[in-house]
Scaffold this motif. Structure first.
Motif, mmCIF file in Angstrom:
data_model
loop_
_atom_site.group_PDB
_atom_site.id
_atom_site.type_symbol
_atom_site.label_atom_id
_atom_site.label_comp_id
_atom_site.label_asym_id
_atom_site.label_seq_id
_atom_site.Cartn_x
_atom_site.Cartn_y
_atom_site.Cartn_z
ATOM 1 N N PRO A 244 0.661 -1.150 0.033
ATOM 2 C CA PRO A 244 0.098 0.035 0.174
ATOM 3 C C PRO A 244 0.942 1.288 0.028
ATOM 4 O O PRO A 244 0.201 2.298 -0.381
ATOM 5 C CB PRO A 244 -0.793 -0.178 1.312
ATOM 6 N N ALA A 245 1.921 1.139 0.341
ATOM 7 C CA ALA A 245 2.921 2.414 0.568
ATOM 8 C C ALA A 245 3.789 2.668 -0.698
ATOM 9 O O ALA A 245 4.518 1.823 -1.249
ATOM 10 C CB ALA A 245 3.764 2.333 1.733
ATOM 11 N N GLU A 246 3.684 3.926 -1.149
ATOM 12 C CA GLU A 246 4.319 4.425 -2.116
ATOM 13 C C GLU A 246 5.597 4.944 -1.655
ATOM 14 O O GLU A 246 5.611 5.634 -0.924
ATOM 15 C CB GLU A 246 3.621 5.471 -3.230
ATOM 16 N N THR A 247 6.855 4.346 -1.722
ATOM 17 C CA THR A 247 8.203 4.589 -0.992
ATOM 18 C C THR A 247 9.064 5.620 -1.914
ATOM 19 O O THR A 247 8.846 5.570 -3.082
ATOM 20 C CB THR A 247 8.718 3.390 -0.550
ATOM 21 N N PHE A 248 9.831 6.235 -1.105
ATOM 22 C CA PHE A 248 10.704 7.249 -1.709
ATOM 23 C C PHE A 248 12.227 7.300 -1.029
ATOM 24 O O PHE A 248 12.065 7.050 0.405
ATOM 25 C CB PHE A 248 10.321 8.658 -1.229
ATOM 26 N N MET A 249 13.136 7.354 -1.665
ATOM 27 C CA MET A 249 14.549 7.461 -1.022
ATOM 28 C C MET A 249 14.556 8.929 -0.281
ATOM 29 O O MET A 249 14.295 9.927 -1.024
ATOM 30 C CB MET A 249 15.387 7.194 -2.232
ATOM 31 N N VAL A 250 15.187 8.770 0.934
ATOM 32 C CA VAL A 250 15.393 9.941 1.798
ATOM 33 C C VAL A 250 17.081 10.506 1.475
ATOM 34 O O VAL A 250 17.862 9.524 1.890
ATOM 35 C CB VAL A 250 15.097 9.884 3.149
ATOM 36 N N ASP A 251 17.015 11.599 1.055
ATOM 37 C CA ASP A 251 18.551 12.264 0.779
ATOM 38 C C ASP A 251 19.159 11.333 -0.019
ATOM 39 O O ASP A 251 20.531 10.897 0.391
ATOM 40 C CB ASP A 251 19.025 12.573 2.242
ATOM 41 N N GLY A 252 18.690 10.459 -0.976
ATOM 42 C CA GLY A 252 19.547 9.403 -1.774
ATOM 43 C C GLY A 252 19.722 8.398 -1.193
ATOM 44 O O GLY A 252 20.141 7.161 -1.929
ATOM 45 N N GLY A 253 19.018 7.964 -0.210
ATOM 46 C CA GLY A 253 18.805 6.573 0.316
ATOM 47 C C GLY A 253 20.306 6.247 1.321
ATOM 48 O O GLY A 253 20.931 7.148 1.349
ATOM 49 N N PRO A 254 20.092 5.217 1.797
ATOM 50 C CA PRO A 254 19.201 4.048 1.526
ATOM 51 C C PRO A 254 17.922 4.034 2.529
ATOM 52 O O PRO A 254 17.204 3.255 2.037
ATOM 53 C CB PRO A 254 20.125 2.716 1.958
ATOM 54 N N ALA A 255 17.872 4.841 3.207
ATOM 55 C CA ALA A 255 16.778 5.058 4.146
ATOM 56 C C ALA A 255 15.468 5.485 3.121
ATOM 57 O O ALA A 255 15.692 6.195 2.125
ATOM 58 C CB ALA A 255 16.953 6.211 5.049
ATOM 59 N N ARG A 256 14.314 4.908 3.476
ATOM 60 C CA ARG A 256 13.196 5.265 2.949
ATOM 61 C C ARG A 256 11.835 5.613 3.501
ATOM 62 O O ARG A 256 11.979 5.517 5.003
ATOM 63 C CB ARG A 256 12.717 4.009 1.981
ATOM 64 N N VAL A 257 11.267 6.436 3.111
ATOM 65 C CA VAL A 257 9.838 6.982 3.628
ATOM 66 C C VAL A 257 8.701 6.434 2.831
ATOM 67 O O VAL A 257 8.879 6.555 1.636
ATOM 68 C CB VAL A 257 9.716 8.497 3.936
ATOM 69 N N GLY A 258 7.633 5.862 3.315
ATOM 70 C CA GLY A 258 6.421 5.744 2.571
ATOM 71 C C GLY A 258 5.205 6.495 2.883
ATOM 72 O O GLY A 258 4.948 7.143 3.809
ATOM 73 N N VAL A 259 4.302 6.817 1.901
ATOM 74 C CA VAL A 259 3.237 7.362 1.990
ATOM 75 C C VAL A 259 1.796 6.615 1.500
ATOM 76 O O VAL A 259 2.125 5.915 0.352
ATOM 77 C CB VAL A 259 3.129 8.747 1.095
ATOM 78 N N ILE A 260 1.106 6.272 2.096
ATOM 79 C CA ILE A 260 -0.124 5.428 1.842
ATOM 80 C C ILE A 260 -1.164 6.365 1.637
ATOM 81 O O ILE A 260 -1.945 7.027 2.487
ATOM 82 C CB ILE A 260 -0.124 4.429 2.885
ATOM 83 N N ALA A 261 -1.502 6.467 0.334
ATOM 84 C CA ALA A 261 -2.520 7.662 -0.257
ATOM 85 C C ALA A 261 -3.754 7.135 -0.564
ATOM 86 O O ALA A 261 -4.048 6.810 -1.812
ATOM 87 C CB ALA A 261 -1.763 8.606 -1.425
ATOM 88 N N SER A 262 -4.520 6.099 0.495
ATOM 89 C CA SER A 262 -5.682 5.277 -0.087
ATOM 90 C C SER A 262 -6.602 6.227 -0.705
ATOM 91 O O SER A 262 -7.531 5.547 -1.562
ATOM 92 C CB SER A 262 -6.036 4.584 1.382
ATOM 93 N N VAL A 263 -6.801 7.589 -0.389
ATOM 94 C CA VAL A 263 -7.865 8.328 -0.988
ATOM 95 C C VAL A 263 -7.514 9.079 -2.286
ATOM 96 O O VAL A 263 -8.349 8.748 -3.223
ATOM 97 C CB VAL A 263 -8.108 9.227 0.044
ATOM 98 N N THR A 264 -6.502 9.665 -2.262
ATOM 99 C CA THR A 264 -5.913 10.399 -3.494
ATOM 100 C C THR A 264 -5.604 9.863 -4.445
ATOM 101 O O THR A 264 -5.317 10.235 -5.592
ATOM 102 C CB THR A 264 -5.351 11.623 -2.982
ATOM 103 N N ARG A 265 -4.558 8.734 -4.210
ATOM 104 C CA ARG A 265 -3.864 7.929 -4.947
ATOM 105 C C ARG A 265 -4.286 6.370 -4.781
ATOM 106 O O ARG A 265 -3.392 5.568 -4.317
ATOM 107 C CB ARG A 265 -2.481 7.969 -4.867
ATOM 108 N N PRO A 266 -5.386 5.739 -4.969
ATOM 109 C CA PRO A 266 -5.818 4.540 -4.706
ATOM 110 C C PRO A 266 -5.219 3.553 -5.582
ATOM 111 O O PRO A 266 -4.784 3.687 -6.446
ATOM 112 C CB PRO A 266 -7.514 4.466 -4.952
#
Length: 341
Positions: A244-266
């Motif tokens: 469910p999470a769309e993930t993104f590299m944080v400051d080039g990685g390897p750490a990641r953060v995810g956003v679960i946009a169930s409403v606006t990006r189903p």
């Protein structure tokens, strides 16, 4: 409700719906009770909890999970609530689930109250990982959202889970407009320092008060904009698949953060989840308004094969999407605490 003798034979195989999706991820609610009162979930006085005789026993939970794993292709089992740590038999349910073959991945979604004293036992039982609900690291804001001054207990629970080797540890956060929506960068920095994986979730229309509104919800775009004030986010090259999470590299990685946009990006087209409530009802979608009763089948003497067929039939009616944007959308009668995350 369909009587047991009215169930028609279903094709053998997994939990397929009419749109080619196959459920392999089972979310099992062990209780509708919770020891927090998050204001986006339930009123301050709490809710009318399910009577004990209506909730599944430990043996009934394990039997349904076994049927899911052995007969229906379930590969991941996540225990949820309410708050699953309130379930006395939790560690034994986890242990018995990990003994199934093929062994499913077993995880827990929790608010972490009580995790400090149970993490080692759960790790010994075979729990693979935890998702912890935590919307802020500021004690005053935590108390404002949850109506409980318990942030220190959540932090202690997280530390205990980490020490017990349960991981990866994921943090689930909901941003509320005018409350903690400006604190996302602070929460992400705190998670990065400790090796926790943050997932920020758009608030969904699953509150008991039915006060959710699209206008009041903090959207994914706003979440990205807030995080961008302190971090550089780039799309994760790894495909999310059914996650469910769309993930993104944080400051080039390897750490990641995810956003679960169930409403606006189903992401309904890739959904592989099915839910079992604490009183034994199958929900083929988090936002479903219909349920299929497996508890009655269990207590009526149904065989494993009959229960598996009933479960397959419950998936056939799954809709192509949750339809939140549709003018005919109706919020489910059950709130999130009574469904399971």
């Amino acid at each position: 409700m369909t009587a047991l003798h009215d169930v028609q034979p279903a094709p053998t195989g997994g939990l397929a719906d009419g749109f080619g999706r196959v459920a392999t991820d089972l979310r099992v609610s062990l209780t509708d009770r919770c020891n927090l009162r998050c204001n986006y979930c339930m009123p301050a006085e709490g809710l009318d909890w399910l009577p004990t005789d209506q909730t599944l026993t430990d043996d009934e939970v394990v039997r349904l999970v076994r049927i899911g794993v052995e007969d229906l292709g379930i590969r991941e089992v996540r225990f949820t609530g309410g708050e699953p740590l309130l379930r006395r038999g939790l560690s034994d349910i986890v242990r018995r689930t990990t003994l199934l073959r093929p062994r499913p991945e077993v995880s827990l979604t929790t608010n972490a109250l009580g995790l400090a004293r149970t993490a080692a036992t759960l790790a010994e039982a075979g729990l693979d990982r935890v998702n912890v609900s935590l919307d802020t690291i500021r004690a005053d804001v935590f108390a404002q959202i949850t109506r409980r001054d318990r942030l220190h207990d959540v932090v202690a629970g997280l530390e205990a889970a980490d020490a017990a080797g349960i991981g990866p540890i994921k943090i689930n956060a909901v941003l509320l407009r005018g409350v903690n929506d400006h604190l996302a960068p602070e929460l992400l920095a705190w998670c990065l320092e400790r090796g926790y994986q943050l997932r920020i979730i758009e608030q969904m229309p699953l509150d008991a008060q039915h006060s959710w509104s699209r206008e009041g919800m903090v959207t994914a775009e706003e979440i990205f904009a807030s995080l961008a004030t302190a971090f550089t986010l780039t799309p994760d090259p790894d495909h999310r698949g059914s996650a469910p999470a769309e993930t993104f590299m944080v400051d080039g990685g390897p750490a990641r953060v995810g956003v679960i946009a169930s409403v606006t990006r189903p992401f309904c087209g890739d959904c592989d989840r099915v839910r079992l409530t604490a009183d034994g009802q199958v929900r083929n979608c988090l936002f479903a308004r219909e349920e299929s009763d497996l508890r009655a089948a269990l207590r009526g003497g149904a065989s494993d094969a009959e229960i598996a067929d009933r479960w397959r039939l419950a998936m056939v009616t799954k809709r192509p999407g949750h339809g939140i944007d549709d003018t005919t959308f109706l919020q489910p009668t059950r709130p999130m605490s009574a469904i399971g995350g």
